[in-house]
Design a protein around this motif. Sequence first.
Motif, PDB file in Angstrom:
ATOM      1  N   GLN A 133       0.844  -1.196   0.000  1.00  0.00           N
ATOM      2  CA  GLN A 133       0.000   0.000   0.000  1.00  0.00           C
ATOM      3  C   GLN A 133       0.877   1.242   0.000  1.00  0.00           C
ATOM      4  O   GLN A 133       1.732   1.406   0.871  1.00  0.00           O
ATOM      5  N   SER A 134       0.681   2.091  -1.011  1.00  0.00           N
ATOM      6  CA  SER A 134       1.366   3.382  -1.063  1.00  0.00           C
ATOM      7  C   SER A 134       0.430   4.372  -1.727  1.00  0.00           C
ATOM      8  O   SER A 134      -0.306   4.027  -2.644  1.00  0.00           O
ATOM      9  N   TYR A 135       0.454   5.608  -1.239  1.00  0.00           N
ATOM     10  CA  TYR A 135      -0.406   6.627  -1.854  1.00  0.00           C
ATOM     11  C   TYR A 135       0.297   7.378  -2.978  1.00  0.00           C
ATOM     12  O   TYR A 135      -0.313   8.175  -3.662  1.00  0.00           O
ATOM     13  N   HIS A 136       1.588   7.116  -3.161  1.00  0.00           N
ATOM     14  CA  HIS A 136       2.298   7.763  -4.265  1.00  0.00           C
ATOM     15  C   HIS A 136       1.849   7.101  -5.572  1.00  0.00           C
ATOM     16  O   HIS A 136       1.876   5.869  -5.688  1.00  0.00           O
ATOM     17  N   PRO A 137       1.435   7.889  -6.573  1.00  0.00           N
ATOM     18  CA  PRO A 137       0.855   7.287  -7.793  1.00  0.00           C
ATOM     19  C   PRO A 137       1.770   6.266  -8.459  1.00  0.00           C
ATOM     20  O   PRO A 137       1.299   5.203  -8.871  1.00  0.00           O
ATOM     21  N   PHE A 138       3.065   6.556  -8.543  1.00  0.00           N
ATOM     22  CA  PHE A 138       3.967   5.610  -9.202  1.00  0.00           C
ATOM     23  C   PHE A 138       4.070   4.315  -8.413  1.00  0.00           C
ATOM     24  O   PHE A 138       3.923   3.214  -8.962  1.00  0.00           O
ATOM     25  N   PHE A 139       4.308   4.449  -7.104  1.00  0.00           N
ATOM     26  CA  PHE A 139       4.517   3.240  -6.308  1.00  0.00           C
ATOM     27  C   PHE A 139       3.207   2.466  -6.133  1.00  0.00           C
ATOM     28  O   PHE A 139       3.221   1.245  -6.032  1.00  0.00           O
ATOM     29  N   ARG A 140       2.090   3.183  -6.119  1.00  0.00           N
ATOM     30  CA  ARG A 140       0.808   2.486  -6.063  1.00  0.00           C
ATOM     31  C   ARG A 140       0.646   1.614  -7.313  1.00  0.00           C
ATOM     32  O   ARG A 140       0.179   0.485  -7.245  1.00  0.00           O
ATOM     33  N   SER A 141       1.105   2.152  -8.434  1.00  0.00           N
ATOM     34  CA  SER A 141       0.969   1.390  -9.687  1.00  0.00           C
ATOM     35  C   SER A 141       1.902   0.180  -9.702  1.00  0.00           C
ATOM     36  O   SER A 141       1.661  -0.776 -10.429  1.00  0.00           O
ATOM     37  N   LYS A 142       2.996   0.252  -8.905  1.00  0.00           N
ATOM     38  CA  LYS A 142       3.951  -0.870  -8.874  1.00  0.00           C
ATOM     39  C   LYS A 142       3.606  -1.935  -7.832  1.00  0.00           C
ATOM     40  O   LYS A 142       4.129  -3.046  -7.888  1.00  0.00           O
ATOM     41  N   ALA A 143       2.771  -1.577  -6.841  1.00  0.00           N
ATOM     42  CA  ALA A 143       2.521  -2.476  -5.709  1.00  0.00           C
ATOM     43  C   ALA A 143       1.869  -3.784  -6.178  1.00  0.00           C
ATOM     44  O   ALA A 143       1.028  -3.762  -7.078  1.00  0.00           O
TER      45      ALA A 143
END
Lengths: 136, 397
Positions: A74-84
């Motif tokens: 879980q991440s709220y950063h758009p890039f990292f959310r897309s990678k999770a």
Amino acid sequence: MADPQRPLPTLNEHDSHAFWQATKNKELKFQRCANCQTLVFFPRSHCTGCTDGDLTWHTASGLGTVYSYSVVRQSYHPFFRSKAPYVVAWIDLDEGPRLLSNVEVSDPAEVSVGQRVQVHWEEHDELCIPLFAPVR
Amino acid sequence: MSTQTRDAAIVGIHEYPSRDVEKLVSPLQIKAACAAAALKDAGLNWSDVDAIYDASDGSAMSGLTIAEYFGIKPRVIDTTAVGGSSYEFHAAHAKRDIAAGRAKVALLTYGSTAHSNAMAIGVGGRGMGTTPADNMESFAGMTLVANYAMAARRHMHEYGTTAEQLAEISVATRMHAMRNPEAVQAMKDLEFLDIRETTISDVVNSRMIADPLRLLECCMISDGGGAVVIASPEVARNCRTKPVWIIGSGEATKYPENGGDITRSAAIMSAPQAFGEAGVRPDELDIAMIYDSFSITVLTILEDLGFCAKGEGGPWVEGGRLRFDRPADGPALNTDGGGLSSNHPGMRGIFLLIEAARQLRGESTSQVPGAALAVAHGNGGMLGSRHTAGTIILARD
Ligand SMILES: [Zn+2]
């Protein structure tokens, strides 16, 4: 809409400038003091081991070991959310520096503490990002 | 040899009751409301305060801002800002300043609207910061939860610590929260789904946030605040409350080092200083107020404070040992319900002092009978990388 982008380091930060500059050539650099042999990483302009610091740059082999890791769900950063889910890890390079990076695998269950990993490079305009994958 | 001195005591405390202020009050207003209530608790007034401690969370020149806002002209200003442990540092400094004769009445305050502002503290993207370290690390997307999770993962790897053992921390803390009406209200206001005592099974089956840490091992993000008044023995004698003496303190710092050990926190350095000064041993303590940002924070710090050996925290906490109703087994943990289940507006350190003082005054909702000695240990920053540790040992009269 454009795909979300990885947050990139700045080349305008004084201490880490030379490190990131070298990544353009896919070189993983670290410093050692020629006076007292202290390993300095993250990069700095001064030696943390002596006051007569004489820092010299060295190039790491890119081989290392996973010291610890987590699978981020879980991440709220758009890039990292897309990678999770993705793997963040502290990696002990064979030459000594401990570096924070990602271990890129298709299944996070493949990652373990003590695993041998090797650097590969994610290319960007001004620099490359050092990412890691298990040594096959 | 002990160098214990009883030259400063907590004489006034207040914890802001609401954890969801719905943007109706500001952090400064929370600080002021708590300060007034804590002074009233002690039987003191604004005009008695001659020293102000603030964690610089409000403005660039917080020492000046807060003095003017409160209407105080202090002789001592300390704006030490080292994260959630700032208030343990402030308590240590207040004792030092009072003992040196520089102040008689010290006021520590905290106010935050982290919940109302929808701060994604735990899982927010780590934006590119401005420090050299940030510029080396932020590309990897390590959330705050993942930072702590890496400490937990390494602890499991080195010592065989299990998810079930880590869950003991969450279970004991929730049990205490359910006895604290303000904590229960907090969980309601923050829309916790299932507000009840939990089991080990509940915790280890809750949603994974960053392996190996799960939802019920992560603290809440609330609004809130608090205040603590610390006074000289002369002032304390005339206060309405029973003095809670600061008998030992320690401060320490830790950051990533090449080849370093992330299973050991800065508490390993702050604790011997604090216990040595107090002249007491961990096994003599009744209460352990330990910053519970996550389960692993508590497990690591229990070891580092010396309650058990490094790596033995997992087996040590098994079987509900940390509950308030098991005094023969060692200290009761976070008897207010902790950051996990009562109050975590970003920097929880002040609540550790407040609940420890409640216990030593006999006023906790999970009161340990006859509690005489407590530790309040704040961890500021991040356990798995760079953080500060503030250890405060407290004793009743
Ligand atoms: Zn040197």
